[in-house]
Design a protein around this motif. Structure first.
Motif, PDB file in Angstrom:
ATOM      1  N   UNK A   1      36.657   4.517 -23.603  1.00 27.21           N
ATOM      2  CA  UNK A   1      35.416   5.056 -23.042  1.00 27.21           C
ATOM      3  C   UNK A   1      34.945   4.169 -21.912  1.00 27.21           C
ATOM      4  N   UNK A   2      34.400   4.777 -20.869  1.00 23.62           N
ATOM      5  CA  UNK A   2      33.852   4.002 -19.756  1.00 23.62           C
ATOM      6  C   UNK A   2      32.712   4.791 -19.130  1.00 23.62           C
ATOM      7  N   UNK A   3      31.978   4.141 -18.253  1.00 20.82           N
ATOM      8  CA  UNK A   3      30.870   4.797 -17.570  1.00 20.82           C
ATOM      9  C   UNK A   3      31.211   4.942 -16.094  1.00 20.82           C
ATOM     10  N   UNK A   4      31.257   6.182 -15.600  1.00 26.79           N
ATOM     11  CA  UNK A   4      31.529   6.471 -14.206  1.00 26.79           C
ATOM     12  C   UNK A   4      30.328   7.197 -13.638  1.00 26.79           C
ATOM     13  N   UNK A   5      29.707   6.603 -12.602  1.00 25.51           N
ATOM     14  CA  UNK A   5      28.496   7.169 -11.989  1.00 25.51           C
ATOM     15  C   UNK A   5      27.399   7.410 -13.028  1.00 25.51           C
TER      16      UNK A   5
ATOM     17  N   UNK B   1      29.151   8.813 -19.241  1.00 26.77           N
ATOM     18  CA  UNK B   1      30.228   8.345 -20.107  1.00 26.77           C
ATOM     19  C   UNK B   1      31.462   9.212 -19.909  1.00 26.77           C
ATOM     20  N   UNK B   2      32.592   8.554 -19.700  1.00 28.03           N
ATOM     21  CA  UNK B   2      33.843   9.267 -19.480  1.00 28.03           C
ATOM     22  C   UNK B   2      34.911   8.720 -20.422  1.00 28.03           C
ATOM     23  N   UNK B   3      35.838   9.555 -20.844  1.00 30.26           N
ATOM     24  CA  UNK B   3      36.901   9.137 -21.732  1.00 30.26           C
ATOM     25  C   UNK B   3      38.248   9.485 -21.116  1.00 30.26           C
ATOM     26  N   UNK B   4      39.288   8.780 -21.574  1.00 27.96           N
ATOM     27  CA  UNK B   4      40.629   9.020 -21.043  1.00 27.96           C
ATOM     28  C   UNK B   4      41.069  10.459 -21.300  1.00 27.96           C
ATOM     29  N   UNK B   5      40.629  11.036 -22.411  1.00 25.73           N
ATOM     30  CA  UNK B   5      40.965  12.417 -22.742  1.00 25.73           C
ATOM     31  C   UNK B   5      40.530  13.363 -21.623  1.00 25.73           C
TER      32      UNK B   5
END
Length: 448
Positions: free
Chosen positions: A201-205, A208-212
């Motif tokens: 999980x990461x934060x983009x702009x 929260x965004x995930x590799x999936x």
């Protein structure tokens, strides 16, 4: 025109064309492009010399002994044996050579006159204009593995599916990312890289965004090559004493879940690994990442070419360094042979380090003396070699050793010359421990 189309027109296999180019040491840039478009000069040569190429293919496919080859090309059998020992071709149980040996290729190496071949090609393509230096065998091997992408009939006529995943494995600095780009170029896919922050999980702009989600979006795009570094770590085998990071296990599960859709959605995933020994066997199963491509450190000739390329890269004809190189005859390959022979097992990045160090040393001498009469002697070459050797650590040499074990298991038949050559270079660094002296009195026979 593609090479496959020319082969079909002349009723000569693409494999025979590839072996012919190798046997006669033709520069790839003069024959075909990266995506296998045939150059005009090569097409003209092939059409006008079809009878010779047919004889070449017939001989290549024939099972033959040393005596058969000697009679065919009118060369002494003992000289043919010397050439074959270097080639190390495959043998049948009855002693006949399989189709990996060409009588014409041996004759060419023994000084046979084949000038008519070279009359069709102009001046050799300069290093700076080539797609890549050396590695012709690796280029052809990769191209063969990519045939289901290049030739659509592989599926309709042979039922051969495109690979969903490829693993490029080799020591650090050997050029794995370069070959990933080259694969994308060969098959006409757009190159995309899996950044480390995409995993888990990461934060983009701020969201929260995930590799999936990232992978699903890649599947929606047109013709994507998805490149992942540290593949052996991310897709490795979890150990009890040192379990894999949670995001890595999650990443592996996601990839294995979606990999069945890669071919239909025109997505190819390419992983970069130092070794394949730690990769989970489930990942390497058929239909997954079952294409393994070894990326070798350069051999002696390739090291010479790389040094010359990086020494002359971006130089103008009237530049100070070019004038110094020319005065030392260092604008030609033979100048670099001796120092390159000392770069055993060097990676591509170590060679670049050498050239950068050498250029800086030459520049410092010029700034001090304000003269172009600089001699590039053994002293300055050895100093630059010491700088570049900083990365030649015990860890790196162990990685080369492990790579050789991987390559011997998975790709020995295709790259036996490279494997044996690299193995011999690595032997120079291995320390032979002196036998422990026995405690006690020395007997008369031991003194002798």
């Amino acid at each position: 025109m593609k090479l496959a189309d020319l082969a079909k027109e002349l009723h000569i296999s693409t494999e025979s064309f590839i072996k012919f180019i190798t046997d006669f040491d033709l520069e790839l840039s003069e024959c075909i492009t990266t995506n296998f478009d045939v150059k005009d000069d090569f097409v003209r040569f092939a059409r006008e010399n079809i009878s010779f190429l047919q004889k070449y293919e017939k001989d290549l496919k024939a099972d033959k002994s040393v005596e058969d080859i000697a009679e065919n090309i009118h060369q002494p059998a003992e000289k043919i044996v010397e050439i074959i020992k270097k080639e190390k071709p495959k043998l049948f149980d009855n002693g006949l050579y399989k189709s990996s040996i060409s009588s014409f290729g041996i004759d060419h190496k023994l000084g046979g006159n084949y000038q008519f071949v070279y009359d069709y090609f102009g001046k050799k393509t300069s290093l700076k204009e080539r797609d890549f230096i050396g590695y012709r065998d690796l280029f052809f091997y990769i191209s063969q593995e990519l045939q289901p992408f290049i030739n659509s009939t592989h599926l309709s006529e042979w039922g051969l599916h495109r690979p969903a995943g490829i693993v490029l494995y080799g020591p650090p600095g050997s050029g794995k990312i370069f070959w990933a780009y080259k694969i994308a170029e060969i098959i006409g896919y757009q190159f995309k890289e899996v950044k480390k922050h995409y995993l888990g999980s990461s934060f983009v702009d701020g969201n929260k965004s995930r590799f999936n989600e990232f992978l699903v979006n890649m599947l929606k795009e047109e013709k994507v090559l998805l490149f992942m570094e540290d593949f052996d770590s991310i897709m490795g085998i979890p150990h009890d004493e040192q379990s894999a990071a949670e995001c890595d296990e999650e990443t592996k599960d996601i990839i294995l879940h979606y990999i069945g859709h890669f071919e239909a959605e025109d997505l190819l995933m390419v992983g970069s690994a130092n070794s394949i020994i730690e990769i989970d066997r489930e990942v390497l199963a058929p239909g997954r990442f079952d294409v393994l491509i070894p990326i070798f450190p350069p051999n002696l000739h390739e090291r010479c070419e790389m040094i010359l390329f990086h020494m002359m890269d971006h130089l103008t004809e009237d530049s100070v360094l070019m004038k110094i190189l020319t005065k030392n005859q260092a604008d030609h390959l033979p100048f670099w042979n001796e120092i390159a022979s000392k770069m055993k097992t060097f990676s591509n990045t170590m060679i670049i380090d050498f050239t950068q160090s050498l250029k800086k040393r030459i520049r410092n001498i010029y700034l001090n003396d304000q003269s172009e009469d600089i001699v590039i002697d053994a002293h300055i070459l050895e100093a630059a070699l010491r700088d570049a050797s900083a990365k030649l650590t015990e860890e790196y040499l162990n990685q080369v050793d492990q790579f050789l074990q991987d390559a011997a298991i998975n790709n020995y038949d295709e790259f036996q010359h490279r494997i044996e050559g690299l193995k011999n270079e690595l032997e120079d660094y291995k320390v032979v421990e002196a036998p422990t002296k026995t405690i006690g009195f020395t007997h008369n026979d031991e003194e002798k």
